[in-house]
Design an enzyme around this catalytic site. Structure first.
Site, PDB file in Angstrom:
ATOM      1  N   ASP A 216     -43.539  -6.906 -57.516  1.00  0.00           N
ATOM      2  CA  ASP A 216     -43.131  -6.292 -58.765  1.00  0.00           C
ATOM      3  C   ASP A 216     -44.402  -5.706 -59.383  1.00  0.00           C
ATOM      4  O   ASP A 216     -45.516  -6.090 -59.029  1.00  0.00           O
ATOM      5  CB  ASP A 216     -42.506  -7.361 -59.657  1.00  0.00           C
TER       6      ASP A 216
ATOM      7  N   ASP B  36     -44.971  -4.450 -63.295  1.00  0.00           N
ATOM      8  CA  ASP B  36     -45.276  -4.909 -64.658  1.00  0.00           C
ATOM      9  C   ASP B  36     -45.110  -6.422 -64.764  1.00  0.00           C
ATOM     10  O   ASP B  36     -44.039  -6.957 -64.485  1.00  0.00           O
ATOM     11  CB  ASP B  36     -44.352  -4.230 -65.668  1.00  0.00           C
TER      12      ASP B  36
ATOM     13  N   ASP C 188     -42.317 -11.795 -61.488  1.00  0.00           N
ATOM     14  CA  ASP C 188     -42.415 -12.690 -62.648  1.00  0.00           C
ATOM     15  C   ASP C 188     -41.110 -12.819 -63.416  1.00  0.00           C
ATOM     16  O   ASP C 188     -41.082 -13.489 -64.450  1.00  0.00           O
ATOM     17  CB  ASP C 188     -43.518 -12.193 -63.596  1.00  0.00           C
TER      18      ASP C 188
END
Length: 224
Positions: free
Chosen positions: A13, A15, A171
């Site tokens: 991922d 961001d 995250d």
């Protein structure tokens, strides 16, 4: 004897996982707030919402505004964010060491993000990753985005590595849901952005890691 080794490929991922982009997002948010005569947000107030996307950040900044009206502000947010892209944020501490370690081990890496592809594609060279990132899938590259597994599966196909031989690092819960649906081992990036009520232990990732540089140790990676 310890036979731990790095994965053949790792998909990340963007961001909240590779990039601490919250400062760029904050700058864009505060332009919108100022234009409407409102006080600026703090980084601490916005940071938990960043991985949830533009709509979540606008909602956090304007909780009193009707959802339908806020929806019409998404293009404005993306325009402001495009102007701030890469000006304030930076990779999280330890990311560069981790990427260098993976490359030295012969591991291919790429990015699967829900950020619009044109914005992600602008960021990669700003970070010096244009010759290192093997594949980039954005939130609008395909008809669906995470938590659908298709972006992860297409990324694996493009780099020529079986999904089961890749690891996905993210995250947000949708990252881990997508990885599980793709049959891809996953790492929960605990250094990223989370809302206070999020319970990463409940996401059923294969492993959870506190800091990026811990992934310089092959033993911290889940086995395919």
């Amino acid at each position: 004897m310890n036979h731990a080794c790095f994965p053949k490929a790792v998909l990340f991922d963007l961001d909240g996982t590779l990039l601490d982009s919250a400062p760029d997002m904050l700058a864009a948010t505060n332009v919108m707030l100022a234009a409407r005569g409102r006080a600026p947000m703090t980084l601490d107030a916005l940071r938990p919402h960043v991985s949830k996307g533009a709509r979540a950040m606008i909602g956090a900044a304007f909780p009193d505004v009707d959802v339908a009206e806020r929806e019409g502000w998404v293009p404005e947010f993306l325009e402001h964010y495009g102007s701030e892209l890469g000006r304030h944020g930076a990779p999280f501490d330890g990311i560069e060491a981790m990427l260098t370690t993976l490359e030295a081990a012969g591991c291919i890496w790429g990015i699967v993000t829900n950020k619009p592809e044109y914005l992600a594609a602008q960021l990669v060279p700003l970070l010096g990753w244009e010759d290192r990132c093997a594949v980039l899938i954005g939130g609008d590259t395909l008809p669906v985005r995470k938590p659908d597994p298709l972006p992860l599966l297409v990324a694996a196909e493009r780099i020529g590595i079986a999904a089961t031989d890749c690891v996905y690092v993210g995250d947000d819960e949708r990252d881990i849901v997508a990885a599980r649906a793709a049959g891809m081992p996953s790492v929960v990036a605990l250094w990223g952005y989370r809302l206070p009520g999020d319970q990463p232990a409940d996401w059923r990732g294969d492993t959870m890691v506190e800091q990026p540089d811990m992934l310089c140790d092959a033993q911290r990676w889940p086995s395919p």
